[in-house]
Design an enzyme around this catalytic site. Structure first.
Site, PDB file in Angstrom:
ATOM      1  N   SER A 249       0.889  -1.154   0.000  1.00 38.32           N
ATOM      2  CA  SER A 249       0.000   0.000   0.000  1.00 38.32           C
ATOM      3  C   SER A 249       0.928   1.204   0.000  1.00 38.32           C
ATOM      4  CB  SER A 249      -0.898   0.001   1.221  1.00 38.32           C
ATOM      5  OG  SER A 249      -0.255   0.686   2.275  1.00 38.32           O
ATOM      6  N   LYS A 250       0.427   2.304  -0.529  1.00 41.47           N
ATOM      7  CA  LYS A 250       1.306   3.465  -0.677  1.00 41.47           C
ATOM      8  C   LYS A 250       1.852   3.951   0.675  1.00 41.47           C
ATOM      9  CE  LYS A 250       1.016   4.116  -5.150  1.00 41.47           C
ATOM     10  NZ  LYS A 250       0.154   4.472  -6.225  1.00 41.47           N
ATOM     11  N   ARG A 251       1.181   3.579   1.747  1.00 41.30           N
ATOM     12  CA  ARG A 251       1.620   4.080   3.053  1.00 41.30           C
ATOM     13  C   ARG A 251       2.552   3.112   3.795  1.00 41.30           C
ATOM     14  NH1 ARG A 251      -3.588   4.653   4.767  1.00 41.30           N
ATOM     15  NH2 ARG A 251      -4.233   5.066   2.645  1.00 41.30           N
ATOM     16  N   ASP A 252       2.847   2.002   3.185  1.00 42.61           N
ATOM     17  CA  ASP A 252       3.670   0.988   3.834  1.00 42.61           C
ATOM     18  C   ASP A 252       5.108   1.498   3.992  1.00 42.61           C
ATOM     19  OD1 ASP A 252       5.072  -1.259   4.568  1.00 42.61           O
ATOM     20  OD2 ASP A 252       3.845  -2.586   3.324  1.00 42.61           O
TER      21      ASP A 252
END
Ligand code: GLU
Length: 476
Positions: A249-252
């Site tokens: 996920s882009k926030r990982d």
């Protein structure tokens, strides 16, 4: 003459160059180079609302930085361009008109509410894969003041089959497609439509892209058939997952996601290139280190991996460290200087080469140098260390201070001094070096202590130890 291999990376400029995109670009690049063909960057900027102003530039800069420079792009066109989709609207319109004329496509004026209503009815009947109900096909009324979308009339009895280089034979029945939209009401083509027109006109021979496009491939093959065009070869690359096997996920934060972040953290492009090449592809060997030239030489489209590829952060750092260790002094300086604070650079200018060489072997990310050089620019802060020195160790340091005043700081002299003190205090190995290192640097670990002391020089070494001994807090 054999057909020239032409591959492309076709991002939408809706974000910065992402790890997954860079990997897709890399495989397309490697294959084109392996085949002495062309690698193309095509910008799919037809989603006006989502386009980012710097999107295209960020994508191209990222590719250039990685060393995956396209042969052809919106900055370097050939006769099959333009390579920005927004500049090809008349081309798409021409093919839309052909389809409309042949009654293979039709105008649809249905509103969002009408479509939702129809979907609801289908669901109530137990239909799971909801499709457009063809209202505007059966009732071709023109609604004034509204721009219609154009839908393709999709025959239901066809099999869309391709031999995917990753997954083998894939078959999608045309009955699952529905009459999909090919031109949006703002006059822009849809992704699936523009993609086919462009891949055909740009003479793309091979398409390697993420597996999220498998379902699109059915729609695209339908269009190829309709136009009687030969489709390219497809490979749908498996997803990249994190350490917990979860799709990124882009926030990982366990993964460095964007290519410009790699640059900011101090990754060498060669290292990222090497690392990405093994993310979803494997050579026929156990080796992990490959130069760009080698990868171009051995790249083989039959060796894409069939299972998800795991992003392994320690391996990335290890790879980067490998390439950092290989840098010549001048390259090392060019690479590391931007990470060091100005005031530190000025302070260290006379010893900079030695200092960078001292840390070269341990660096996993270039940015680490910023704090590492601080041992030469500020006095250690012993308050932060957990270690409690005992009396013997304090005496060792006292003696070191006295004895070191008498010698020149050569390798041999310093080595002998430490050895002598070791014998005197009956301390060996780690037990001898650890207190000395802590006293000199305030750190548990670090590069060669002798080299570090040499870089301090006599005066600074003396000042550090004097200050250490004055600041009794750590050995009371
Ligand atoms: N613009 C599409 C994307 O960014 C391209 C997919 C393709 O390669 O066909 O996902």
């Amino acid at each position: 003459m054999e057909k020239e291999i032409r591959t492309r990376y076709a991002p939408s400029p809706t974000g910065r160059l992402h790890l997954g995109g860079a990997r897709t670009a890399l495989f397309n690049y490697l294959y084109a180079k392996n085949q002495k063909g062309k690698f193309i960057l095509r910008i799919e900027d037809t989603d006006l609302a989502r386009n980012l102003k710097e999107g295209s530039e960020n994508q191209l800069n990222g590719l250039n930085w990685l060393g995956i420079s396209p042969d052809i792009s919106y900055q370097k066109e050939d006769q099959y361009g333009p390579y920005l989709q927004s500049k090809r609207l008349d081309i798409y319109q021409k093919y839309i008109d052909i389809l409309l004329q042949k009654k293979l496509a039709y105008k649809c004026y249905c509103t969002k509410e009408e479509l939702e209503e129809s979907a609801k009815k289908q669901k109530a009947k137990g239909i799971k894969a909801v499709k457009y109900d063809r209202k505007c096909f059966y009732n071709p009324i023109v609604k004034k003041g509204i721009n219609p979308v154009i839908r393709l009339y999709v025959e239901e009895n066809q099999k869309l089959i391709w031999n995917d280089l990753v997954r083998g034979k894939i078959e999608i029945p045309s009955s699952s497609l529905g009459d999909f939209v090919i031109l949006k009401s703002d006059g822009m083509p849809t992704y699936n439509f523009a993609n086919v027109i462009d891949d055909h006109l740009m003479k793309i021979t091979d398409v390697f892209r993420g597996e999220e496009h498998i379902s699109n491939t059915g729609k695209q093959l339908y269009l190829y058939k309709l136009f009687n065009w030969e489709p390219p070869r497809f490979a749908h690359l498996t997803v990249i997952v994190n350490n917990d096997n979860k799709k990124l996920s882009k926030r990982d934060e366990s993964v460095v996601q964007f290519i410009d972040s790699y640059k900011k953290l101090g990754y060498l492009p060669e290292a990222v290139f090497n690392f990405l090449s093994l993310l979803g592809w494997s050579p026929n060997t156990e080796e992990e280190i490959f130069s760009k030239a080698k990868l171009i030489e051995i790249f083989d489209v039959n060796r894409f991996s069939k299972s998800p590829s795991q992003f392994n952060y320690p391996k990335l750092k290890w790879t980067n460290n490998y390439y950092i260790k290989k840098l010549s002094l001048s390259k090392l300086k060019e690479f590391l200087i931007p990470f060091i604070e100005k005031k530190d650079l000025i302070f260290l200018k006379d010893n900079l080469d030695e200092i960078l060489l001292l840390f070269q072997a341990q660096l996993r990310e270039g940015i680490e140098i910023k704090n590492l050089v601080k041992i030469f620019t500020i006095f250690p802060n012993w308050k932060n260390i957990q270690y409690k020195f005992n009396e013997k160790e304090i005496n060792l340091i006292k003696d070191f201070l006295i004895e070191s005043k008498k010698i020149k700081f050569t390798d041999l002299n310093l080595e002998n001094l430490i050895k002598r003190l070791g014998i005197k205090f009956d301390l060996k190995g780690k037990n001898l070096m650890h207190p000395l290192r802590l006293a000199f640097t305030g750190k548990e670990q670090g590069p060669s202590l002798i080299k570090t002391i040499q870089i301090y020089g006599k005066e600074k070494a003396k000042l550090i130890l004097e200050r250490f001994l004055k600041d009794e807090i750590h050995y009371r």
